[in-house]
Design an enzyme around this catalytic site. Structure first.
Site, short mmCIF file in Angstrom:
data_model
loop_
_atom_site.label_atom_id
_atom_site.label_comp_id
_atom_site.label_asym_id
_atom_site.label_seq_id
_atom_site.Cartn_x
_atom_site.Cartn_y
_atom_site.Cartn_z
N CYS A 62 -3.90 -1.83 -18.35
CA CYS A 62 -3.69 -0.91 -17.23
C CYS A 62 -2.67 -1.45 -16.23
O CYS A 62 -2.46 -0.85 -15.18
CB CYS A 62 -5.01 -0.61 -16.51
SG CYS A 62 -5.78 -2.05 -15.77
N HIS A 101 0.82 -1.21 0.00
CA HIS A 101 0.00 0.00 0.00
C HIS A 101 0.86 1.26 0.00
O HIS A 101 0.59 2.21 -0.73
CB HIS A 101 -0.91 0.01 1.24
CG HIS A 101 -1.65 -1.26 1.45
ND1 HIS A 101 -2.21 -1.62 2.66
CD2 HIS A 101 -1.93 -2.29 0.61
CE1 HIS A 101 -2.79 -2.79 2.55
NE2 HIS A 101 -2.64 -3.22 1.33
#
Length: 738
Positions: free
Chosen positions: A663, A349
């Site tokens: 992507c 993260h």
């Protein structure tokens, strides 16, 4: 220590005092140098002319043995010990009794403190403790850099030596600055207790407070307090109740040390032992003990466990064991120049947030928090995954030049901002951005990107202290849409949680293989209230403009059909209640599970668009965990089988109304982007930093020539495993910058 005298005078005074108080004829201080030799820095009793002239290897003599093993050594007759080494210039041949202790800081050996007696003497435990306490004072003196004034040319002390550390790249870029510890180290200055009983009481109170704080963190899953995962905190809590560790601290306090000095002593000794272990499990426990000791020290001295985010100096390089994304976002971006972590891989993260902020970042740098001091000069090379601590002037100059060249290249890329992304033979390639935070959005204007091809909605959930409500989600999505304007397309990916993305406030399920477990669309379909809440927020936020929603981790057509049914249901609900709707609603699929490669015709008939999530697709295609360094780089995105998979997807979409894009990370690298264009992709979504390099490569290439090369190479049954060399040679021959 506070006297206004020179450093050598201070050291000389210290050894005289120790010798007198220990009733010893000799006291000597040896300091570890950068070349791993030990140099005599001060002595009382040995020949003074030997100071700064006597040296020994770290594997030589009794002093070397203590430095190597980081353990005290007490001998009644040193000369009979097999490691005894005689240095004639010191005149120590007449001494028999020997007591030496390592000078330790954070478990790292900085030197050795020795006392010697003419007679054969047995040293008591109290004397060993006393010498260890004094060694703590010397450790701070060495670590502070005060001894630099005594360093001979070419004989730097180890604690101030330049260090080269290798990690893994988390975010590209080069950052030069000074160390700021995210969890500042407590420097223990008050060592001697006036009342041991009172110090034991302080220790007990602090331990109880730390236990309570850890319990609260586990209950709340507070991502803002360091971002620790639940299992890490559970281990720290287990150590907080370990009676052996606590008993040792109490024993040290009762020898006359303050509670904080006892914690520092016990942790430094424990750390020194664990650093020398080969068992990886035991070495891993070192982090947990460090965390607990650091919490305990901060509790004892009444300081915050985490650095004050607003008090960040200029040119700060943040160094931490681990961090949550919210903790990084708390710091002022203008003052940050980079991030260095002991933990955290490229898909963690905090790595995602570092990339969004444009900060160079390196992770998996072993023991870095103990090897640096606050204020140390440090260089973060996010491209190579390297760290330079206290770099030499020539190294610093070379990196400064590298940073200037990088800035110059970025300037050249910015000059391409308004240049159409069209190949030499007229193929228009739409370049879009991957995003997940509001701080990403200014990059649209900076790069000239055509839109946002992937907005990671889970980042909002990751940085929150609790589950965001529908209204809070809607507010974020509205802010995104307002900031980018009505004409800019954006694709919102629904929650991609689970696997390596654990929300701290959600109950964690133990899974043998989380990457293949309960995650993404699977959680959304099993907990439809969660998915419906997000879909409703997206539809309401998109009122009056187009809305594109993409489902991640879809493995079967049925999963997509069920997901689309939820979108239809929420659309009907909003219509019934008179809410304005988007002008157009498109629902797509992220192709990242190989099973979907065998249902492409069906999915392309049902979906409005598909986007290739290359990170997971390649991970599953090659059965290679992208977080596992032993296998992550074993397989190439430009291998024949990977490129054939990409080709299968783009060809399945031809002749249908289904749009197709990429992507994943492969779209962010110029050579891979050329390959994708050669396969037929005309929409690529990437990190903001990649837009310039990818566009520079595309406008110098011909899509037709790329297609011919790829068609020929992929048709060859005996082709190479990877086309990287072939494509590199192709680019070089045509002067395409990759």
């Amino acid at each position: 220590m506070a006297e206004p005298i020179s450093t050598q005078d201070r050291l000389d005074r210290i050894v005289v005092l120790i010798a007198a108080n220990m009733v010893a004829e000799v006291c000597s201080v040896y300091v570890l140098r950068a070349d791993q030799t030990l140099e005599l820095y001060a002595t009382e009793g040995l020949k003074r002319e030997a100071v700064h002239h006597t040296t020994m290897r770290a594997d030589e003599g009794l002093v070397g043995l203590i430095a190597r093993e980081a353990q005290p050594l007490a001998l009644s007759d040193a000369q009979t010990h097999p490691s005894f080494s005689y240095k004639p210039e010191t005149g120590e041949e007449i001494y028999h009794g020997f007591l030496g202790v390592p000078v330790l800081r954070a478990g790292n050996t900085l030197g050795v403190l020795v006392v010697q007696n003419r007679t054969m003497r047995t040293y008591t435990e109290e004397e060993v403790e006393a010498l260890q306490t004094t060694a703590m004072v010397l450790a701070e003196m060495v670590a502070s850099g005060e001894l630099q004034a005594l360093v001979q040319p070419g004989a730097d002390i180890a604690v101030r030596r330049p260090l080269y550390l290798q990690g893994v790249s988390l975010a590209d870029g080069v950052g030069l600055g000074h160390v700021v510890l995210h969890e500042p180290r407590v420097v223990v200055k008050n060592l001697i207790a006036e009342s041991p009983e009172a110090e034991v009481a302080r220790l007990e109170t602090a331990i109880k407070a730390v236990r309570v704080s850890i319990d609260k963190l586990i209950e709340r899953g507070d991502v803002g307090d360091g971002g620790e995962h639940r299992e890490v905190l559970e281990t720290v809590r287990m150590f907080a109740h370990d009676q052996g560790w606590l008993r040792r601290m109490r024993e040290v306090v009762l020898t006359g040390l303050t509670a904080e000095a006892a914690v520092e002593r016990v942790q430094s000794d424990t750390r020194a032992r664990l650093l020398r272990q080969t068992d990886p499990y035991l070495r891993e426990r070192l982090h947990d003990l460090d965390d607990l000791a650091n919490r305990l020290l901060h509790q004892l001295v009444g300081r915050d466990f985490v650095a004050a985010a607003e008090a960040l100096p200029d040119n700060a390089i943040l160094v931490a064991r681990s961090m949550g994304p919210a903790a990084l976002l708390d710091y002022q971006r203008a003052n940050l120049r980079g991030v260095v972590l002991e933990e955290g891989g490229p898909t963690s993260h905090v790595a995602i947030v570092a990339r969004a902020l444009g900060l160079p970042a390196v992770g998996e740098v072993e023991n870095v928090t103990s090897l640096v001091e606050p204020g140390d000069a440090i260089i973060v090379d996010g491209v190579a995954g390297e760290i330079q601590v206290r770099p030499r002037p020539d190294i610093e100059a070379a990196y400064a030049e590298k940073a200037r060249l990088r800035a110059k290249r970025q300037e050249q890329y910015r000059a391409l901002r308004d240049v159409p992304s069209v190949t030499k033979d007229g193929a228009a390639i739409e370049l879009q951005l991957n995003a997940g935070l509001l701080v990403d959005l200014p990059h649209l204007e900076e790069t000239g990107a055509a839109g946002i091809g992937l907005f990671r909605t889970e980042i909002q959930f990751m940085v929150a202290e609790r589950m965001p409500s529908t209204a809070e989600q809607q507010k974020l999505y509205q802010a995104v849409l307002e900031q980018i304007g009505p004409a800019t397309p954006v694709v919102f990916r629904t929650l991609d949680i689970g696997g390596d993305k654990i929300l701290p406030y959600m109950s964690q399920i133990e899974e043998e293989n989380p990457a293949l477990g309960w995650r993404a669309i699977r959680i959304g379909l099993d907990r439809p209230g969660l998915l419906r809440s997000q879909i409703r927020a997206l539809l309401k936020a998109s009122a009056g403009r187009p809305c594109a929603i993409m489902f991640p981790m879809v493995a079967t057509v049925d999963e997509f059909v069920r997901g689309r049914a939820i979108v239809d249901r929420e659309t009907a609900h909003l219509t019934r209640h008179g809410h304005p709707l988007p002008t157009r609603i498109e629902v797509g699929v992220m192709i990242e599970v190989p099973s979907l490669l065998f249902q492409l015709d069906e999915i392309c008939r049902r979906a409005d668009f598909v986007s290739v999530g290359s990170n997971d697709l390649l991970q599953f295609l090659f059965a290679a965990d992208r977080e596992n360094r032993q296998v992550a780089s074993r397989y190439d995105a430009l291998s024949v089988n990977a490129l054939r998979a990409f080709r299968t997807i783009v060809e399945a979409a031809k002749g249908t109304a289904c749009r197709v894009s990429v992507c994943g990370e492969v779209a962010s690298r110029p050579l891979e982007a050329l390959a994708l264009v050669g396969l037929g992709y005309r929409t690529l979504s990437m990190s903001p930093a990649a837009v310039g390099p990818v566009k520079a490569a595309l406008i110098a290439a011909e899509a037709g020539a790329l297609a011919e090369v790829l068609a020929r190479e992929l048709a060859r049954a005996d082709g190479d495993a990877s086309l990287r060399a072939t494509l590199s040679a192709f680019a070089e021959a045509r002067h395409i910058p990759v």
